[in-house]
Every structure is written in structure tokens, then in C-alpha cells.
Scaffold this motif. Structure first.
Motif, short mmCIF file in Angstrom:
data_model
loop_
_atom_site.label_atom_id
_atom_site.label_comp_id
_atom_site.label_asym_id
_atom_site.label_seq_id
_atom_site.Cartn_x
_atom_site.Cartn_y
_atom_site.Cartn_z
N VAL A 1 0.85 -1.19 0.00
CA VAL A 1 0.00 0.00 0.00
C VAL A 1 0.89 1.24 0.00
O VAL A 1 1.71 1.44 0.90
N ASP A 2 0.73 2.08 -1.03
CA ASP A 2 1.52 3.31 -1.14
C ASP A 2 0.83 4.44 -0.38
O ASP A 2 -0.29 4.82 -0.71
N ARG A 3 1.52 4.95 0.64
CA ARG A 3 0.97 6.03 1.45
C ARG A 3 1.79 7.30 1.25
O ARG A 3 3.02 7.24 1.01
N VAL A 4 1.14 8.44 1.36
CA VAL A 4 1.81 9.72 1.16
C VAL A 4 2.99 9.87 2.11
O VAL A 4 4.07 10.36 1.74
N SER A 5 2.79 9.45 3.35
CA SER A 5 3.84 9.61 4.36
C SER A 5 4.74 8.37 4.46
O SER A 5 5.51 8.24 5.42
N ASP A 6 4.67 7.49 3.47
CA ASP A 6 5.39 6.22 3.55
C ASP A 6 6.90 6.45 3.40
O ASP A 6 7.36 7.13 2.48
N THR A 7 7.65 5.85 4.30
CA THR A 7 9.11 5.94 4.23
C THR A 7 9.73 4.56 4.01
O THR A 7 10.94 4.40 4.13
N ASP A 8 8.88 3.55 3.70
CA ASP A 8 9.40 2.20 3.49
C ASP A 8 10.37 2.18 2.32
O ASP A 8 10.13 2.78 1.26
N ASP A 9 11.46 1.46 2.50
CA ASP A 9 12.41 1.22 1.42
C ASP A 9 11.94 -0.05 0.70
O ASP A 9 12.09 -1.16 1.22
N LEU A 10 11.36 0.13 -0.48
CA LEU A 10 10.78 -1.02 -1.18
C LEU A 10 11.83 -2.04 -1.59
O LEU A 10 11.51 -3.22 -1.78
N SER A 11 13.06 -1.60 -1.74
CA SER A 11 14.13 -2.56 -2.06
C SER A 11 14.33 -3.54 -0.90
O SER A 11 14.67 -4.71 -1.11
N VAL B 1 11.86 -4.42 1.17
CA VAL B 1 10.69 -5.30 1.11
C VAL B 1 10.91 -6.38 0.06
O VAL B 1 10.63 -7.56 0.28
N LEU B 2 11.43 -5.97 -1.10
CA LEU B 2 11.73 -6.94 -2.17
C LEU B 2 12.73 -7.98 -1.68
O LEU B 2 12.56 -9.18 -1.94
N LYS B 3 13.76 -7.53 -0.99
CA LYS B 3 14.77 -8.46 -0.47
C LYS B 3 14.12 -9.48 0.47
O LYS B 3 14.43 -10.68 0.40
N ALA B 4 13.22 -9.01 1.32
CA ALA B 4 12.54 -9.91 2.26
C ALA B 4 11.66 -10.92 1.52
O ALA B 4 11.59 -12.10 1.89
N VAL B 5 10.97 -10.46 0.47
CA VAL B 5 10.11 -11.34 -0.33
C VAL B 5 10.95 -12.43 -0.99
O VAL B 5 10.62 -13.62 -0.95
N LYS B 6 12.07 -12.03 -1.60
CA LYS B 6 12.90 -13.00 -2.30
C LYS B 6 13.53 -14.00 -1.33
O LYS B 6 13.66 -15.18 -1.65
N GLN B 7 13.91 -13.54 -0.15
CA GLN B 7 14.47 -14.45 0.84
C GLN B 7 13.43 -15.46 1.31
O GLN B 7 13.74 -16.65 1.49
#
Length: 281
Positions: free
Chosen positions: A254-264, A266-272
Motif C-alpha cells: 500500500v503506497d501512502r503519502v507519508s510512507d518511508t518504506d524502502d521497497l528494495s 521489502v523486495l529483499k525480504a520477499v525474495k528471501q
């Protein structure tokens, strides 16, 4: 032969003749060169109904279903009522329109192959959900459509969760494209043919294969959802020992205006998570 056995055999023979006369269940045996073939018209009719309903994304009337099957309403009326009574078909009480129930889906999840995948994936998906605070979904492909077979909700105040059984044409879905990207060419071609049978957005084999080859080279998808606004799809494959994808895990972030998540990250966690599940399989 004992009299009671003779009597039993006669009753069986009589019942078979009745069934042939009624036409409800016909077991015909044709022998050609030692081969036997059997037909069960009532069973075939029921399977035709289930397959036709599975191909429709919306409810259908009895008349429309009969037309799709090339039969009269009277021919399928009793069969529909049996399928409703057994819980395979649902009927809208207001419109009388028919849809498949989740029962077949539930039966599919009870097969040994599905249980192995779920047993391997769900614990890792729980860890993934805790790590990224988003809802991961486990996806497979069936006859050209993606099917969500598992998901883990999160405690986040806002998350995106799709219900079990939800699916799209695989060539249009990030989760489907990731699975098809990691297939041998022959199997990929068959999957694409199944996708075309559902209609949807037209594509030519050369362009879609170029997209899939690029996904395979990248090893994942990270990009804006092609179906929902405000969602970034983060998806990786679950591979068998031969390196072919048996499923994929997708996190609709979910993309939020105040989002500071580093999607890279998140991707690393998904691939692991995908790698750990692949190792279990």
C-alpha cells in the motif's frame, strides 16, 4: 453358486437395466482390440456444468447456462439442484443466478501437492508479514488464471488483502507473469495459450515472451500494480529443484503519502522468503 448370491447378481443386473432405461447413469463398455471405454453421461453433464461456471466471472441464469452447454433447461435442471444440495453451486435467492461455491477450491487445497506447498509456505509468509508489515499472498496458476491459495493478514492499520480464490488472467497479473517467466518454453507456451482462451487484453507471443524473459533475468517484479491504484506489486517466484516456478509470493504494498518504506528492502525480504520455501520443497 449359492441361491442368495444368484439373487444378488440378478438384482444388480436389473438395477443396471433400469439405469440404462432412465438414462441417468449409463455405463457402456466398448471393446476394440482389448481396450475398454466407459461413458457416464450424467457425470459428464455435471462436470460440464461445473467447468462452464468456472469460466464465468459473474453469476449466470439457468437459461444462459443451458445455452452455453447447448442443452435445454429441463436437461440440466435436476443436475443443478443436486450440485446446489451438495454445496458445489450457489444460487442467489433474489435473482436465481448461479455461481460456483468455494467447495471445489477447498477440495483442491486438500491434495497432497497443495498441502505440501501450503505447509512449506505459510510459516515463512507469517515471518514475512511481520517483517514488512504488509500482507503476502501465495499464488498459483490454473488453466491460464492466477489463484490465491494462501494469504497472511497483518496488524497494520492499512493493508491490502485479497480473498482466497481470487484470480486474474495470468498474463495480466504480476504474480502470473513471475510464474510463467520461470517455465520451460513449451510449458510457457501452453500457459499463454490458456491465457488467450479467457480473452482479456490482446497480446502477441513475441512481446509477452520478451516481458517474461526480462522478468526472469531480473528475478522478480517490483512496479505499480496494473489492476489497482495506490498499490506497488512486489513479487518473487517459488522454484522447484529444476528451477521451474510452482508458485509466487506477491506483496501488494500500500503506497501512502507519508510512507518511508524502502521497497528494495521489502523486495529483499520477499525474495528471501521465496528462497526458503523453495529449499523446503
Amino acid at each position: 453358486m449359492a441361491p442368495h448370491i444368484v439373487s444378488y447378481v440378478k438384482r444388480i443386473s436389473y438395477m443396471k437395466r433400469l439405469l440404462r432405461i432412465k438414462g441417468d447413469v449409463i455405463m457402456s463398455e466398448e471393446t476394440t482390440g482389448g481396450d475398454k471405454s466407459y461413458s457416464a453421461p450424467a457425470l459428464e453433464k455435471g462436470l460440464d456444468i461445473l467447468e462452464s461456471l468456472a469460466e464465468k466471472e459473474s453469476a449466470v441464469s439457468l437459461r444462459e447456462l443451458a445455452e452455453r452447454l447447448g442443452k435445454s433447461k429441463n436437461e440440466i435442471f435436476r443436475m443443478i439442484h443436486v450440485l446446489i444440495a451438495r454445496g458445489y453451486v450457489q444460487r442467489d435467492s433474489d435473482t436465481d443466478e448461479l455461481t460456483l461455491s468455494p467447495k471445489l477450491f477447498g477440495l483442491g487445497l486438500r491434495t497432497p501437492q497443495s498441502r505440501t506447498l501450503l505447509e512449506s509456505a505459510l510459516p515463512e509468509m507469517r515471518l514475512l508479514a511481520e517483517e514488512v508489515n504488509q500482507a503476502p499472498h501465495l499464488v498459483v496458476i490454473y488453466k491460464g488464471r492466477t489463484v490465491i491459495v494462501g494469504s497472511i493478514p497483518t496488524t497494520s492499520d492499512v493493508t491490502f488483502n485479497l480473498h482466497l480464490g481470487y484470480g486474474r488472467i495470468a498474463s495480466e497479473a504480476a504474480s502470473g507473469r513471475v510464474i510463467m517467466a520461470f517455465q520451460p518454453q513449451e510449458k510457457r507456451a501452453l500457459m499463454l495459450r490458456d491465457c488467450k482462451s479467457h480473452g482479456g487484453k490482446p497480446f502477441d507471443d513475441r512481446s509477452i515472451n520478451a516481458i517474461l524473459d526480462d522478468i526472469r533475468q531480473q528475478g522478480h517484479i517490483l512496479g505499480k500494480s496494473t489492476d489497482f491504484l495506490g498499490i506497488t506489486d512486489i513479487c518473487g517466484p517459488i522454484l522447484n529443484p529444476e528451477g521451474d516456478a510452482v508458485a509466487s509470493i506477491i506483496v501488494p504494498h500500500v503506497d501512502r503519502v507519508s510512507d518511508t518504506d524502502d521497497l528494495s528492502q521489502v523486495l529483499k525480504a520477499v525474495k528471501q522468503a521465496c528462497e526458503r520455501i523453495s529449499q523446503k520443497l
